[in-house]
Structure formats: structure tokens, C-alpha cells
Design an enzyme around this catalytic site. Sequence first.
Site, short mmCIF file in Angstrom:
data_model
loop_
_atom_site.label_atom_id
_atom_site.label_comp_id
_atom_site.label_asym_id
_atom_site.label_seq_id
_atom_site.Cartn_x
_atom_site.Cartn_y
_atom_site.Cartn_z
N HIS A 284 0.84 -1.21 0.00
CA HIS A 284 0.00 0.00 0.00
C HIS A 284 0.86 1.25 0.00
CE1 HIS A 284 1.10 0.39 4.20
NE2 HIS A 284 0.62 -0.80 4.47
P1 TYD Z 1 -1.60 -2.70 7.73
O1 TYD Z 1 -1.06 -1.32 7.82
O2 TYD Z 1 -2.43 -3.04 6.53
O3 TYD Z 1 -0.42 -3.75 7.86
P2 TYD Z 1 0.84 -4.00 6.91
O4 TYD Z 1 1.03 -2.76 6.10
O5 TYD Z 1 1.97 -4.30 7.79
O6 TYD Z 1 0.51 -5.18 6.07
O7 TYD Z 1 -2.45 -3.00 9.05
C1 TYD Z 1 -2.97 -4.27 9.35
C2 TYD Z 1 -4.16 -4.09 10.26
O8 TYD Z 1 -3.78 -3.48 11.49
C3 TYD Z 1 -5.24 -3.22 9.65
O9 TYD Z 1 -6.50 -3.83 9.95
C4 TYD Z 1 -5.16 -1.92 10.40
C5 TYD Z 1 -4.53 -2.28 11.72
N1 TYD Z 1 -3.63 -1.23 12.23
C6 TYD Z 1 -4.04 -0.42 13.28
O10 TYD Z 1 -5.16 -0.56 13.82
N2 TYD Z 1 -3.18 0.55 13.74
C7 TYD Z 1 -1.95 0.75 13.19
O11 TYD Z 1 -1.19 1.64 13.63
C8 TYD Z 1 -1.54 -0.08 12.07
C9 TYD Z 1 -0.22 0.11 11.42
C10 TYD Z 1 -2.42 -1.05 11.65
#
Ligand code: TYD
Length: 135
Positions: A52
Amino acid sequence: MGNKDPYIIELPKILDERGNLSFLEGEKHIPFGINRTYWIYDVPGGESRGGHSYKKNQEFIIALSGSFDVTLHDGVTEKVYSLNRSYYGLYVPNGIWRSIGNFSTNSLAFIAASTDFNEDDYERNFEKYLKDKNG
Ligand code: TYD
């Protein structure tokens, strides 16, 4: 190097026979104030994370333990950064597509972020990202 380019930042390192110490302060060692930190751990072998970009959020990513690869795409060019030391990290400006993979066993990714968590700040569709970026 422009304001909005990713780059590796080497952090202070206090070498000590009792064990080394590194640290970072927002707006001093990294180019933004820190509003949030999070970490990624217990990643099963072969998994990848974070396909992303963010509209506003800027990040600084450190491999506190072990190693992993951060792949960045700016809309035109892709570049892979291997992180494997706890005393440097990768600055990722907003508007850059990023994914993290090739995690070693027991690796620990630590991320300092400039904004609070906000799902609306994410762009999770690569095709749309490219379109928005390149018109
Ligand atoms: P995401 O940022 O998509 O993870 P990555 O980029 O590492 O694959 O986040 C995964 C899940 O965690 C998503 O449902 C949102 C949640 N999340 C939070 O609630 N707070 C945060 O600070 C982060 C980074 C993620």
C-alpha cells in the site's frame, strides 16, 4: 535528493562493552515528528506485508532484529532496500508504494509514523495508485 525521496538514515550508535545503544528523536534524526509507533513480529516464513501507500503518513522503518526487504515503488521505478541492522532505517515519504517481505526468522520490524492510524489515508489498490501518480 528531493524532499520526497526515500533514503537510508544512519542513527547514532553508542558503542559499549556492556552492549550497544541506538536512539532516534523525531524531527532530529528523522525528517518528521512521531505520532505513532508500531511493530511487526512473528511473521511466518514467506509472508509479505504492507502492499500500500499512504496519502499523508510518512514512515521510518528499522529492522530492530533479523532482516527483511522493503520494496518501494514511486509510480515509475521500483527499488529494494535490505534492512538488517538496528542502527539504521529507511525513510519512506508519503505517496510511495511499499511492501515488506523476505522476513528472516524472528525478525522484528519497528516503524515510526508521522500520523495517527487512519484507514482513509491508505491506498491499497496498486493500479489506482499508478493511475493517481501518473495521471
Ligand atoms: P496494515 O497497515 O495493513 O499492515 P501491513 O502494512 O503491515 O501489512 O495493518 C494491518 C491491520 O492493522 C489493519 O486492519 C489496520 C490495523 N492497524 C491499526 O489498527 N493501527 C496501526 O497503527 C496499524 C499500522 C495497523
